[in-house]
Design a protein around this motif. Sequence first.
Motif, mmCIF file in Angstrom:
data_model
loop_
_atom_site.group_PDB
_atom_site.id
_atom_site.type_symbol
_atom_site.label_atom_id
_atom_site.label_comp_id
_atom_site.label_asym_id
_atom_site.label_seq_id
_atom_site.Cartn_x
_atom_site.Cartn_y
_atom_site.Cartn_z
ATOM 1 N N UNK A 3 0.852 -1.185 0.000
ATOM 2 C CA UNK A 3 0.000 0.000 0.000
ATOM 3 C C UNK A 3 0.888 1.235 0.000
ATOM 4 N N UNK A 4 0.785 2.034 -1.043
ATOM 5 C CA UNK A 4 1.585 3.256 -1.164
ATOM 6 C C UNK A 4 0.860 4.374 -0.431
ATOM 7 N N UNK A 5 1.575 5.071 0.477
ATOM 8 C CA UNK A 5 0.951 6.122 1.294
ATOM 9 C C UNK A 5 1.864 7.331 1.405
ATOM 10 N N UNK A 6 1.253 8.417 1.819
ATOM 11 C CA UNK A 6 1.954 9.642 2.187
ATOM 12 C C UNK A 6 1.593 9.919 3.642
ATOM 13 N N UNK A 7 2.499 10.543 4.376
ATOM 14 C CA UNK A 7 2.220 10.928 5.754
ATOM 15 C C UNK A 7 2.172 12.463 5.810
ATOM 16 N N UNK A 8 1.123 12.986 6.454
ATOM 17 C CA UNK A 8 0.987 14.432 6.646
ATOM 18 C C UNK A 8 1.148 14.734 8.123
ATOM 19 N N UNK A 9 2.077 15.621 8.448
ATOM 20 C CA UNK A 9 2.299 16.061 9.824
ATOM 21 C C UNK A 9 1.743 17.470 9.989
ATOM 22 N N UNK A 10 0.638 17.628 10.745
ATOM 23 C CA UNK A 10 0.088 18.968 10.942
ATOM 24 C C UNK A 10 1.002 19.859 11.789
ATOM 25 N N UNK A 11 1.815 19.276 12.623
ATOM 26 C CA UNK A 11 2.734 20.061 13.461
ATOM 27 C C UNK A 11 3.814 20.692 12.588
ATOM 28 N N UNK A 17 6.465 10.818 1.512
ATOM 29 C CA UNK A 17 6.107 9.430 1.234
ATOM 30 C C UNK A 17 6.506 8.531 2.400
ATOM 31 N N UNK A 18 5.678 7.538 2.657
ATOM 32 C CA UNK A 18 5.900 6.605 3.761
ATOM 33 C C UNK A 18 6.887 5.529 3.339
ATOM 34 N N UNK A 22 5.138 1.057 11.516
ATOM 35 C CA UNK A 22 5.448 0.072 12.555
ATOM 36 C C UNK A 22 4.300 0.045 13.550
ATOM 37 N N UNK A 23 3.428 -0.949 13.420
ATOM 38 C CA UNK A 23 2.252 -1.037 14.278
ATOM 39 C C UNK A 23 2.634 -1.374 15.715
ATOM 40 N N UNK A 24 3.756 -2.057 15.922
ATOM 41 C CA UNK A 24 4.190 -2.426 17.277
ATOM 42 C C UNK A 24 4.560 -1.192 18.093
ATOM 43 N N UNK A 25 5.158 -0.190 17.441
ATOM 44 C CA UNK A 25 5.557 1.029 18.148
ATOM 45 C C UNK A 25 4.628 2.198 17.850
ATOM 46 N N UNK A 26 3.585 1.949 17.060
ATOM 47 C CA UNK A 26 2.634 3.000 16.654
ATOM 48 C C UNK A 26 3.352 4.201 16.058
ATOM 49 N N UNK A 27 4.237 3.906 15.089
ATOM 50 C CA UNK A 27 4.991 4.983 14.450
ATOM 51 C C UNK A 27 5.055 4.758 12.945
ATOM 52 N N UNK A 28 5.368 5.827 12.243
ATOM 53 C CA UNK A 28 5.540 5.776 10.798
ATOM 54 C C UNK A 28 6.841 6.499 10.465
ATOM 55 N N UNK A 29 7.600 5.932 9.535
ATOM 56 C CA UNK A 29 8.859 6.518 9.096
ATOM 57 C C UNK A 29 8.721 6.896 7.632
ATOM 58 N N UNK A 30 9.127 8.138 7.301
ATOM 59 C CA UNK A 30 9.042 8.573 5.908
ATOM 60 C C UNK A 30 10.330 8.229 5.167
ATOM 61 N N UNK A 32 12.623 10.049 4.156
ATOM 62 C CA UNK A 32 13.774 10.839 4.599
ATOM 63 C C UNK A 32 14.290 10.392 5.963
ATOM 64 N N UNK A 33 13.658 9.349 6.542
ATOM 65 C CA UNK A 33 14.106 8.835 7.833
ATOM 66 C C UNK A 33 13.445 9.477 9.031
ATOM 67 N N UNK A 34 12.534 10.442 8.820
ATOM 68 C CA UNK A 34 11.806 11.059 9.932
ATOM 69 C C UNK A 34 10.773 10.070 10.464
#
Length: 110
Positions: A3-11, A17-18, A22-30, A32-34
Motif C-alpha cells: 500500500x503506497x501512502x503519504x504521511x501528513x504532519x500537521x505540526x 512518502x511513507x 510500525x504497528x508495534x511502536x505506533x509509528x511511521x517513518x518517511x 527521509x528517515x523522519x
Amino acid sequence: MYLKCRVYSPIQETNSNVEKIDWATSSVTDVDGETYALDVVRILPYIGFNDKDGKEIYEGDVLQYGEAKIRVIYNSFRAAFDVLVVEGDTEPLKVSDVSKMKFLNHYDTL
C-alpha cells in the motif's frame, strides 16, 4: 500487497512518502528517515489514479478541473475514494475523472 501512502504532519505542516509503518511502536517513518507517532499524523493512501500530467494522487490532494477545485476524499459509507467540489461548479465527477484534472496542492493546503 503493498500500500503506497503519504504521511501528513500537521505540526510540521509537511507531506512525505511513507517508508514504513510500525504497528508495534505506533509509528511511521518517511523516506527521509523522519519518524512520527501515528496518533499525531495522518496517513494518506495513494488512490490508484494519476492526474493528467501523470502525478500520483493521494487522499486529501486538491485538483483543478476547469475553474473548480476538487479534493479527493475517502467515503467511509461507500468504502471508496470519492471527489468533492470545494470551490466552483462542475458537472458530477467520479474518482476515475482524476486523470482529466491537474494536481494543485497536497492535503494541508487549499
